[in-house]
Design a protein around this motif. Structure first.
Motif, PDB file in Angstrom:
ATOM      1  N   ILE A   1      -2.842   3.303   9.253  1.00 55.43           N
ATOM      2  CA  ILE A   1      -1.839   4.249   8.754  1.00 55.43           C
ATOM      3  C   ILE A   1      -0.808   3.534   7.895  1.00 55.43           C
ATOM      4  O   ILE A   1      -0.407   4.017   6.834  1.00 55.43           O
ATOM      5  N   THR A   2      -0.371   2.334   8.309  1.00 55.37           N
ATOM      6  CA  THR A   2       0.612   1.568   7.530  1.00 55.37           C
ATOM      7  C   THR A   2       0.059   1.181   6.169  1.00 55.37           C
ATOM      8  O   THR A   2       0.737   1.331   5.142  1.00 55.37           O
ATOM      9  N   ILE A   3      -1.189   0.702   6.138  1.00 55.03           N
ATOM     10  CA  ILE A   3      -1.802   0.317   4.861  1.00 55.03           C
ATOM     11  C   ILE A   3      -1.937   1.531   3.956  1.00 55.03           C
ATOM     12  O   ILE A   3      -1.642   1.467   2.759  1.00 55.03           O
ATOM     13  N   ALA A   4      -2.358   2.673   4.517  1.00 48.96           N
ATOM     14  CA  ALA A   4      -2.494   3.901   3.719  1.00 48.96           C
ATOM     15  C   ALA A   4      -1.143   4.340   3.160  1.00 48.96           C
ATOM     16  O   ALA A   4      -1.044   4.750   1.992  1.00 48.96           O
ATOM     17  N   ALA A   5      -0.076   4.240   3.963  1.00 48.24           N
ATOM     18  CA  ALA A   5       1.257   4.631   3.494  1.00 48.24           C
ATOM     19  C   ALA A   5       1.748   3.721   2.373  1.00 48.24           C
ATOM     20  O   ALA A   5       2.302   4.185   1.373  1.00 48.24           O
TER      21      ALA A   5
ATOM     22  N   ILE B   1       2.605   4.931  -1.426  1.00 48.70           N
ATOM     23  CA  ILE B   1       3.919   4.703  -2.055  1.00 48.70           C
ATOM     24  C   ILE B   1       3.753   3.922  -3.349  1.00 48.70           C
ATOM     25  O   ILE B   1       4.392   4.221  -4.360  1.00 48.70           O
ATOM     26  N   GLY B   2       2.883   2.903  -3.337  1.00 46.01           N
ATOM     27  CA  GLY B   2       2.629   2.131  -4.563  1.00 46.01           C
ATOM     28  C   GLY B   2       2.056   2.994  -5.666  1.00 46.01           C
ATOM     29  O   GLY B   2       2.462   2.908  -6.821  1.00 46.01           O
ATOM     30  N   LEU B   3       1.105   3.853  -5.318  1.00 43.55           N
ATOM     31  CA  LEU B   3       0.503   4.748  -6.305  1.00 43.55           C
ATOM     32  C   LEU B   3       1.534   5.728  -6.851  1.00 43.55           C
ATOM     33  O   LEU B   3       1.594   5.971  -8.059  1.00 43.55           O
TER      34      LEU B   3
END
Length: 195
Positions: free
Chosen positions: A54-58, A62-64
């Motif tokens: 979940i952290t990596i996906a978030a 945010i970067g995108l």
């Protein structure tokens, strides 16, 4: 039930065997125990692994989003002039300072191609100074074209070092009638007020 739900694959030869068999019916090698096999099939993800995913996906989301905003944002030199006077230092071909001017925003509007509006030009900044006595001049600021053109007397043209990516605060310029001026640096100021 599916056929493979009632069987276990031999890790050595790949033959399907009846669950509960201790040895492969094809090669005779030992098969994994039924409890070990069931545990491998239905092992749930730990809370820590789910949290990491979940952290990596978030972070990726945010970067995108940041890239999308930066790509669609109009980045121009004059976008700052309505917030505070902007100090512009002009340099000659040997990069020696020749002249300093201050640009103070008057009106501006975003266009499909960039920003256009009016500003006033001052030779010095004084805190809490009202610049209404100065004559506004028109400008067109287009990063896509790589040019900020101020219709002052003389006309000033600032060329963007890059049309993409981070906005740099310096580059090449041209002032009509002043061939010795070749470069500029653009700096924000904390003094003075806008109109």
């Amino acid at each position: 039930m599916k056929n493979n739900e009632l069987s276990i694959t031999c890790p050595t030869c790949g033959k399907l065997n009846v669950i509960g068999s201790k040895r492969c019916s094809n090669c005779g090698r030992p098969l994994p125990a039924q409890k070990q096999w069931e545990g491998q099939q239905h092992r749930p993800l730990s809370k820590r692994v789910v949290g990491v995913i979940i952290t990596i996906a978030a972070v990726l989301a945010i970067g995108l989003l940041g890239l999308i905003i930066q790509h669609n944002q109009v980045l121009s030199y004059t976008i700052f002039v309505n917030n505070a006077p902007q100090k512009v230092i002009f340099y000659d071909t040997h990069r020696r300072p020749v002249r300093t001017l201050y640009l103070i925003g008057d009106r501006r509007k975003k266009t499909a191609d960039g920003v256009q509006g009016t500003l006033v030009i001052a030779r010095r900044i004084k805190v809490d100074k009202d610049y209404r006595d100065l004559k506004p001049v028109r400008y067109v600021d287009s990063r896509q074209r790589g040019l900020l053109k101020i219709q002052s007397d003389p006309v000033m043209e600032f060329y963007y070092p890059s049309r993409h990516g981070k906005l740099k605060s310096n580059g090449q310029c041209k002032i009509v009638g002043h061939p010795e001026i070749k470069y500029f640096s653009w700096q924000g100021t904390s003094g003075g007020t806008t109109k």
